[in-house]
Design a protein around this motif. Structure first.
Motif, PDB file in Angstrom:
ATOM      1  N   UNK A 229       0.813  -1.214   0.000  1.00 22.93           N
ATOM      2  CA  UNK A 229       0.000   0.000   0.000  1.00 22.93           C
ATOM      3  C   UNK A 229       0.850   1.269   0.000  1.00 22.93           C
ATOM      4  N   UNK A 230       2.106   1.186   0.465  1.00 21.00           N
ATOM      5  CA  UNK A 230       2.915   2.412   0.444  1.00 21.00           C
ATOM      6  C   UNK A 230       3.603   2.635  -0.893  1.00 21.00           C
ATOM      7  N   UNK A 231       3.306   1.796  -1.870  1.00 16.45           N
ATOM      8  CA  UNK A 231       3.852   1.990  -3.208  1.00 16.45           C
ATOM      9  C   UNK A 231       5.050   1.126  -3.514  1.00 16.45           C
ATOM     10  N   UNK A 232       5.411   0.223  -2.596  1.00  9.52           N
ATOM     11  CA  UNK A 232       6.490  -0.709  -2.883  1.00  9.52           C
ATOM     12  C   UNK A 232       7.781  -0.468  -2.147  1.00  9.52           C
ATOM     13  N   UNK A 233       7.774   0.412  -1.134  1.00 10.03           N
ATOM     14  CA  UNK A 233       8.998   0.716  -0.392  1.00 10.03           C
ATOM     15  C   UNK A 233       9.143  -0.188   0.833  1.00 10.03           C
ATOM     16  N   UNK A 234      10.343  -0.730   1.008  1.00  9.33           N
ATOM     17  CA  UNK A 234      10.624  -1.632   2.126  1.00  9.33           C
ATOM     18  C   UNK A 234      10.492  -0.906   3.462  1.00  9.33           C
ATOM     19  N   UNK A 235       9.821  -1.528   4.424  1.00 10.51           N
ATOM     20  CA  UNK A 235       9.744  -0.968   5.771  1.00 10.51           C
ATOM     21  C   UNK A 235      10.150  -2.043   6.778  1.00 10.51           C
ATOM     22  N   UNK A 236      10.564  -1.593   7.940  1.00  9.20           N
ATOM     23  CA  UNK A 236      10.926  -2.502   9.023  1.00  9.20           C
ATOM     24  C   UNK A 236      10.035  -2.192  10.217  1.00  9.20           C
ATOM     25  N   UNK A 237       9.179  -3.124  10.640  1.00  8.08           N
ATOM     26  CA  UNK A 237       8.313  -2.859  11.800  1.00  8.08           C
ATOM     27  C   UNK A 237       9.159  -2.520  13.030  1.00  8.08           C
ATOM     28  N   UNK A 238       8.729  -1.509  13.762  1.00  7.80           N
ATOM     29  CA  UNK A 238       9.467  -1.104  14.952  1.00  7.80           C
ATOM     30  C   UNK A 238       8.521  -0.742  16.082  1.00  7.80           C
ATOM     31  N   UNK A 239       8.902  -1.104  17.293  1.00  6.57           N
ATOM     32  CA  UNK A 239       8.130  -0.758  18.490  1.00  6.57           C
ATOM     33  C   UNK A 239       8.760   0.428  19.220  1.00  6.57           C
ATOM     34  N   UNK A 240       9.985   0.783  18.843  1.00  7.52           N
ATOM     35  CA  UNK A 240      10.702   1.873  19.520  1.00  7.52           C
ATOM     36  C   UNK A 240      11.170   2.869  18.478  1.00  7.52           C
ATOM     37  N   UNK A 241      10.774   4.127  18.625  1.00  9.92           N
ATOM     38  CA  UNK A 241      11.202   5.180  17.702  1.00  9.92           C
ATOM     39  C   UNK A 241      12.598   5.686  18.039  1.00  9.92           C
ATOM     40  N   UNK A 242      12.821   5.952  19.354  1.00 10.12           N
ATOM     41  CA  UNK A 242      14.068   6.614  19.733  1.00 10.12           C
ATOM     42  C   UNK A 242      14.369   6.323  21.196  1.00 10.12           C
ATOM     43  N   UNK A 243      15.663   6.246  21.519  1.00  7.45           N
ATOM     44  CA  UNK A 243      16.101   6.071  22.903  1.00  7.45           C
ATOM     45  C   UNK A 243      17.102   7.174  23.233  1.00  7.45           C
ATOM     46  N   UNK A 244      16.897   7.819  24.365  1.00 11.51           N
ATOM     47  CA  UNK A 244      17.835   8.836  24.842  1.00 11.51           C
ATOM     48  C   UNK A 244      18.442   8.402  26.164  1.00 11.51           C
ATOM     49  N   UNK A 245      19.693   8.824  26.420  1.00 13.55           N
ATOM     50  CA  UNK A 245      20.283   8.562  27.728  1.00 13.55           C
ATOM     51  C   UNK A 245      19.856   9.643  28.714  1.00 13.55           C
ATOM     52  N   UNK A 246      20.394   9.592  29.928  1.00 11.16           N
ATOM     53  CA  UNK A 246      19.939  10.502  30.982  1.00 11.16           C
ATOM     54  C   UNK A 246      20.250  11.972  30.675  1.00 11.16           C
ATOM     55  N   UNK A 247      21.193  12.200  29.754  1.00  9.85           N
ATOM     56  CA  UNK A 247      21.563  13.570  29.393  1.00  9.85           C
ATOM     57  C   UNK A 247      20.828  14.073  28.157  1.00  9.85           C
ATOM     58  N   UNK A 248      19.913  13.262  27.656  1.00  6.96           N
ATOM     59  CA  UNK A 248      19.158  13.688  26.480  1.00  6.96           C
ATOM     60  C   UNK A 248      19.832  13.357  25.163  1.00  6.96           C
ATOM     61  N   UNK A 249      20.964  12.675  25.207  1.00  5.47           N
ATOM     62  CA  UNK A 249      21.649  12.313  23.973  1.00  5.47           C
ATOM     63  C   UNK A 249      20.994  11.078  23.368  1.00  5.47           C
ATOM     64  N   UNK A 250      20.674  11.139  22.085  1.00  3.66           N
ATOM     65  CA  UNK A 250      20.026  10.020  21.402  1.00  3.66           C
ATOM     66  C   UNK A 250      21.020   8.890  21.173  1.00  3.66           C
ATOM     67  N   UNK A 251      20.697   7.725  21.682  1.00  3.80           N
ATOM     68  CA  UNK A 251      21.569   6.554  21.510  1.00  3.80           C
ATOM     69  C   UNK A 251      21.027   5.579  20.468  1.00  3.80           C
ATOM     70  N   UNK A 252      19.738   5.696  20.143  1.00  6.99           N
ATOM     71  CA  UNK A 252      19.141   4.851  19.093  1.00  6.99           C
ATOM     72  C   UNK A 252      18.027   5.622  18.417  1.00  6.99           C
ATOM     73  N   UNK A 253      17.984   5.512  17.086  1.00  8.42           N
ATOM     74  CA  UNK A 253      16.917   6.137  16.328  1.00  8.42           C
ATOM     75  C   UNK A 253      16.515   5.181  15.218  1.00  8.42           C
ATOM     76  N   UNK A 254      15.200   4.841  15.142  1.00 15.31           N
ATOM     77  CA  UNK A 254      14.743   3.934  14.081  1.00 15.31           C
ATOM     78  C   UNK A 254      14.893   4.592  12.714  1.00 15.31           C
ATOM     79  N   UNK A 255      14.525   5.869  12.619  1.00 15.20           N
ATOM     80  CA  UNK A 255      14.656   6.624  11.370  1.00 15.20           C
ATOM     81  C   UNK A 255      16.069   7.200  11.328  1.00 15.20           C
ATOM     82  N   UNK A 256      16.917   6.615  10.510  1.00 12.46           N
ATOM     83  CA  UNK A 256      18.337   6.999  10.505  1.00 12.46           C
ATOM     84  C   UNK A 256      18.657   8.124   9.528  1.00 12.46           C
ATOM     85  N   UNK A 257      17.644   8.710   8.890  1.00  8.11           N
ATOM     86  CA  UNK A 257      17.915   9.764   7.913  1.00  8.11           C
ATOM     87  C   UNK A 257      18.489  11.010   8.589  1.00  8.11           C
ATOM     88  N   UNK A 258      19.560  11.566   8.069  1.00 12.67           N
ATOM     89  CA  UNK A 258      20.091  12.806   8.637  1.00 12.67           C
ATOM     90  C   UNK A 258      19.212  13.987   8.232  1.00 12.67           C
TER      91      UNK A 258
END
Length: 426
Positions: free
Chosen positions: A284-313
Motif C-alpha cells: 500500500x505504500x507503493x512498494x517501499x521496504x519498511x521494518x516494523x518497529x516498536x521503539x522510535x528513539x532512545x535517549x540517555x539521561x543527558x538527552x543524547x540520542x543513543x538509538x533512532x529507528x529513522x536513521x535519515x540525517x
C-alpha cells in the motif's frame, strides 16, 4: 480481538462451569475459595444459587446477588466433539444447575436494546481459541498497536511475532505480484481447472482444489484473487516459475527462504503475522521496504540520542530560531522492493476482494479498505490482512495446538469481523 474470539467460541457451544460446589447452599463461604481462572479479564466469578425456566439466580463473593436471564444463556448449547452443538436452549436448567460456578459480565439491555432490570448478567466462557492483531503505519513501519493473544495473564506467548503459522490464501498476493512483474495483467485469463502432479515415488498425486470444490474455467486474474481460487494460483505459479514467487516472498521478508514447491504458492509455508502485515504495508505504500518497529528513539539521561529507528540525517532540522523558511526536505533511503505499477495494480485487486470477493462483509463499512482472507487446510489457521491508505492491519485466529476451527469457519467468518470492527473504530 477479545470480542471476536468470544463470538467464535459462543458459536461452538458451552463446555461447562468453572467448578461445582459440593454444597450449593453454602455458596457464600465456598465461593471465595474458588480461584478466578486466567483469561477472565474483568468478568466476575459467580455461584448459581437457583434455577428457573426463565433464568438463573447467582451470588457473588461479596454476598451480592444477580440474575442471568434466559436470553443471555441461549448461546450455551451443549458442546459436542467434531465442532457440533446440541439442541437449542429453551429453559435455563438445560445449561445451569445450583452449585455451578460460572463467569459472568454485567449487561444492561438485550439484543433488541430493551432494558434489563438492574443486576442482570450474561453467562461468559473463556475461549479455547486464540489469536493476534497488529496495526502498523505503512509509511514508517511504526507498530501502532499489537496484541499477541487473548490475555497476557493466561499466556505470555506473543502470537503476533512468535507464532509461525501457515498463511494460506493470505500469501497469494505475492504470487500475483510476481505474475504482474512478468507480463501478466489483472485481466489476463487463467485456467481454473483440475490440476494434478506427481510428488515422487510412494508420495501419491497432489491434487489442490478450490474451497468450493468446483472448477470455473478461464477466468480473469483479478477474479482469481477476489474469489481466492487455489487452482488459478497454482497454475499461475507453475507458469511463471516458483523461483519468481520465492524471490518476491524473500524480498518482501515474508519468509527467509521459501521452498521451491508449488504448494508454497497457496500458503503452505510458515510465517508470522508481523511479517505478513509488513509485506502488505509495503504494497500500500507503493512498494517501499519498511521494518516494523516498536521503539522510535532512545535517549540517555543527558538527552543524547543513543538509538533512532529513522536513521535519515536532517541538518536543516537543527535551527536556533525558526524564520519562516520552508521545511527541510528529507531523503527517502527505503529500498524499492515492488514496482510502483505492480503495487498500484495489487492494491486495486485487493480492494476488489473487499468490494466483491471473500472479504465483502468488510465492504459494508464503505471505507477505502482492501485486504485478503487466508484459510489453511481444515481451517487450522485463519487470517485477514488488509489496509487503508495509511494503516495496515492483520488478524490471525487459530488454536495454539493446531486443530480445525470447524466447518464453514474461514478467514472471512472469524478474523475478518475482527478486522472490520477494528477499522470501523480506527
Amino acid at each position: 480481538l477479545r470480542f471476536g474470539l468470544v463470538a467464535y467460541d459462543r458459536r461452538h457451544g458451552w463446555r461447562g462451569p468453572v467448578a461445582r460446589l459440593k454444597d450449593p447452599a453454602a455458596w457464600v463461604t465456598a465461593l471465595p475459595d474458588i480461584e478466578v481462572p486466567a483469561g477472565a479479564g474483568d468478568w466476575r466469578l459467580a455461584a448459581v444459587v437457583d434455577v428457573e425456566a426463565g433464568g438463573a439466580g447467582i451470588g457473588f463473593v461479596d454476598g451480592t446477588t444477580g440474575v442471568i436471564p434466559l436470553a443471555e444463556l441461549r448461546w450455551a448449547r451443549e458442546w459436542r466433539p467434531e465442532q457440533k452443538r446440541g439442541p437449542a436452549i429453551k429453559t435455563a436448567d438445560a445449561v445451569l444447575a445450583p452449585g455451578d460456578v460460572v463467569l459472568v459480565s454485567a449487561v444492561t439491555q438485550d439484543a433488541d436494546a430493551n432494558p434489563y432490570p438492574e443486576g442482570s448478567f450474561r453467562l461468559e466462557q473463556i475461549p479455547d481459541i486464540n489469536g493476534a492483531v497488529v496495526a502498523i503505519d505503512p509509511h514508517t513501519g511504526r507498530v501502532l498497536a499489537m496484541t499477541g493473544g487473548l490475555d497476557f495473564e493466561a499466556s505470555e506467548f506473543n502470537r503476533a511475532t512468535q507464532a509461525w503459522r501457515q498463511p494460506g490464501s493470505a500469501f497469494k498476493p505475492v504470487v500475483y505480484m510476481a505474475a504482474l512483474d512478468n507480463g501478466f495483467t489483472p485481466s489476463t485469463r487463467i485456467l481454473d481447472a483440475p490440476f494434478v502432479i506427481e510428488q515422487g515415488p510412494g508420495q501419491g498425486k497432489w491434487k489442490p482444489a478450490n474451497y468450493t470444490n468446483k472448477f470455473y474455467g478461464p477466468s480473469p486474474m483479478r477474479l482469481g484473487i477476489e474469489k481466492s481460487r487455489n487452482l488459478m494460483t497454482v497454475r499461475l505459479a507453475q507458469t511463471i516459475g516458483m523461483e519468481q514467487v520465492a524471490t518476491h516472498a524473500e524480498r518482501l521478508r515474508v519468509v527467509d527462504h521459501l521452498p521451491r514447491q508449488l504448494a508454497m504458492s497457496i500458503g503452505a509455508g510458515e510465517t508470522t503475522l508481523m511479517r505478513m502485515v509488513a509485506a502488505y504495508a509495503t504494497i500500500v505504500n507503493g512498494g517501499k521496504q519498511i521494518t516494523p518497529t516498536l521503539i522510535d528513539r532512545i535517549q540517555d539521561r543527558n538527552g543524547k540520542t543513543t538509538f533512532r529507528h529513522d536513521t535519515r540525517p536532517c541538518l536543516g532540522c537543527r535551527v536556533a530560531a525558526w524564520a519562516d523558511q520552508p521545511p527541510p526536505e528529507l531523503s527517502d533511503p527505503r529500498a524499492r522492493v515492488i514496482q510502483p505499477g505492480t503495487a498500484y495494480q495489487m492494491v486495486s485487486m485487493l480492494k476488489g476482494v473487499v468490494d466483491r470477493g471473500t472479504g465483502r462483509r468488510i465492504g459494508q463499512l464503505r471505507l477505502p479498505l482492501a485486504g485478503k482472507t487466508g484459510t489453511t487446510n481444515d481451517s487450522l489457521d485463519t487470517w485477514f490482512i488488509g489496509f487503508s491508505p495509511d494503516l495496515a492491519v492483520g488478524v490471525f485466529v487459530g488454536f495454539d495446538t493446531p486443530k480445525t476451527l470447524g466447518p464453514r469457519e474461514t478467514g472471512s467468518s472469524v478474523p475478518a469481523p475482527i478486522f472490520k470492527d477494528f477499522m470501523a473504530r480506527a
